[in-house]
Design an enzyme around this catalytic site. Structure first.
Site, short mmCIF file in Angstrom:
data_model
loop_
_atom_site.label_atom_id
_atom_site.label_comp_id
_atom_site.label_asym_id
_atom_site.label_seq_id
_atom_site.Cartn_x
_atom_site.Cartn_y
_atom_site.Cartn_z
N CYS A 107 3.40 7.71 -44.46
CA CYS A 107 2.17 7.24 -45.12
C CYS A 107 1.11 6.78 -44.13
O CYS A 107 -0.07 6.67 -44.50
CB CYS A 107 2.50 6.10 -46.08
SG CYS A 107 3.73 6.52 -47.32
N CYS A 118 3.79 1.04 -59.66
CA CYS A 118 4.07 2.11 -58.71
C CYS A 118 2.82 2.98 -58.55
O CYS A 118 2.12 3.25 -59.51
CB CYS A 118 5.21 2.99 -59.22
SG CYS A 118 6.74 2.09 -59.59
N HIS A 159 -2.66 7.55 -53.89
CA HIS A 159 -1.94 7.55 -52.61
C HIS A 159 -1.61 8.98 -52.16
O HIS A 159 -0.44 9.37 -52.13
CB HIS A 159 -0.68 6.72 -52.74
CG HIS A 159 0.11 6.56 -51.47
ND1 HIS A 159 -0.46 6.67 -50.22
CD2 HIS A 159 1.44 6.30 -51.26
CE1 HIS A 159 0.47 6.48 -49.30
NE2 HIS A 159 1.63 6.26 -49.90
#
Length: 377
Positions: A79, A197, A320
């Site tokens: 990430c 999430c 994300h």
């Protein structure tokens, strides 16, 4: 002697499930905006961060944009891939190797995964099917057991970040939720519900770095550090990821010459799951140990609070797309320091912090972490 480095321009695409838009289109949006922002048409080198894109993706998207004939380096650091590209681009300028450098992050996950990222089968966790939601859930369960956080405080992180995203037109999700609605959303990995999430996302983000020109309001890199995780075992009293973030932050603070974090006005941190923001704000020193959840519930880390965290909506709400996330954080903090973020603006922001941490490799306390401090001068 190393030279100071400025963020000359930033840009992003929209974030969300965009299976009809390929990586070339997403990258074009981000690079074109960054070039226009920096008032440039050429760079001397490019670093590209991505995790799941196919081989040769950097040259492919850059060719379509019209960038050829310069050094192009692709990096993968989970990430933290986008901020790793940013760190390397900054070092190239700081060392004098290149005068003007593009850092680009991109990812299209909607065509690669229907849900959680598939674990790596060569790792013990992967062989048992332990995906990242479960790993974060274990951290949350431990903090709940120890009384370091409550379910309501974890949910408050989601409430805050979804509310922040209502002011971000590029965010994937936004909304006014209650703590009860967050806790009542479908369970993903106990105790983390769906609204705790991050979603599957597609997107790109970019930054042009170069030497400062001395202009009023210019954004410069005051401090930056990159680390990979060490072995994580019974010797650490903290949950997974805490020590890596703490140690990386200490390096960045030392370079920036900061003794305390009272000077940080706004932060974008890695909140892939609600517990991630709680752990990270404590590891960074933005909250005292054990107070990360309470700070979110009390509004300390909300817009209007002492230290707003994730005014963009964060990973939970902005989205994300792994390789793009770190540079999306860089873009948000740059816009915040310039005072151009509208309804999510942190008044008078002068010093901003970015933290991105990626994980997934067995036994390590995270694959990599980048902490950057940007300053408006």
């Amino acid at each position: 002697m190393s030279a100071p480095v400025a963020v000359l321009g930033v840009g992003t695409s929209h974030f969300g499930r965009q299976p009809g838009r390929d990586l070339i289109a997403l990258a074009h949006d981000a690079v074109r905006e960054a070039f226009d922002d920096a008032a440039v048409e050429q760079v001397d080198a490019v670093w590209v961060g991505t995790v799941f894109a196919p081989a040769g993706v950097a040259q492919r998207v850059l060719r379509a944009i019209g960038i050829t004939g310069v050094p192009v380096i692709t990096v993968e650091n989970a990430c933290a891939s986008g901020t790793t590209a940013f760190a390397e681009a900054r070092e190239a300028v700081r060392s004098g190797r290149h005068g003007r450098v593009l850092a680009l992050g991109l990812e299209q996950m909607s065509t690669a995964f229907a849900g959680a990222i598939v674990p790596e089968p060569t790792d013990p966790e992967g062989r048992t099917g332990l995906a990242l939601p479960a790993l974060y859930a274990m951290a949350a369960a431990r903090l709940l057991h120890e009384g370091a956080v409550t379910p309501e405080q974890l949910a408050a992180v989601s409430v805050k970040n979804h509310a922040h995203a209502t002011h971000n037109p590029r965010a994937q999700y936004s909304g006014e939720y209650t703590v009860a609605q967050v806790l009542d959303s479908p369970m993903i990995a106990d105790p983390l519900t769906r609204l705790q999430c991050c979603p599957v996302s597609d997107g790109a983000a970019a930054a042009v770095l170069g030497r400062p020109a001395g202009a009023a309001g210019e954004v410069v890199v005051r401090g930056l550090a990159l680390r990979s995780g060490t072995t994580w075992n019974h010797r650490s009293p903290h949950v997974w990821g805490h020590d890596l973030v703490r140690d990386t932050a200490a390096d960045a603070y030392a370079e920036a010459g900061l003794d305390a974090l009272d000077d940080v006005d706004v932060a974008e941190v890695h909140d892939a799951f609600t517990v991630g923001e709680v752990v990270t704000t404590e590891a960074l020193g933005l909250c005292t140990p054990g107070d990360g959840g309470a700070a979110a519930a009390a509004g300390v880390t909300a817009l209007g609070g002492k230290t707003p965290v994730n005014p963009s909506g964060g990973l939970l709400s902005r989205g994300h797309p792994l390789g793009a996330t770190g540079l999306a954080q860089i873009a948000e903090i740059t816009w915040q320091l310039r005072g151009t973020t509208g309804g999510r603006q942190v008044d008078g922001a002068r010093l901003g912090l970015v933290e991105t941490m990626g994980g997934g490799v067995s036994v390590l306390d995270g694959n990599a972490c980048v902490v950057a401090l940007l300053e408006r001068r």
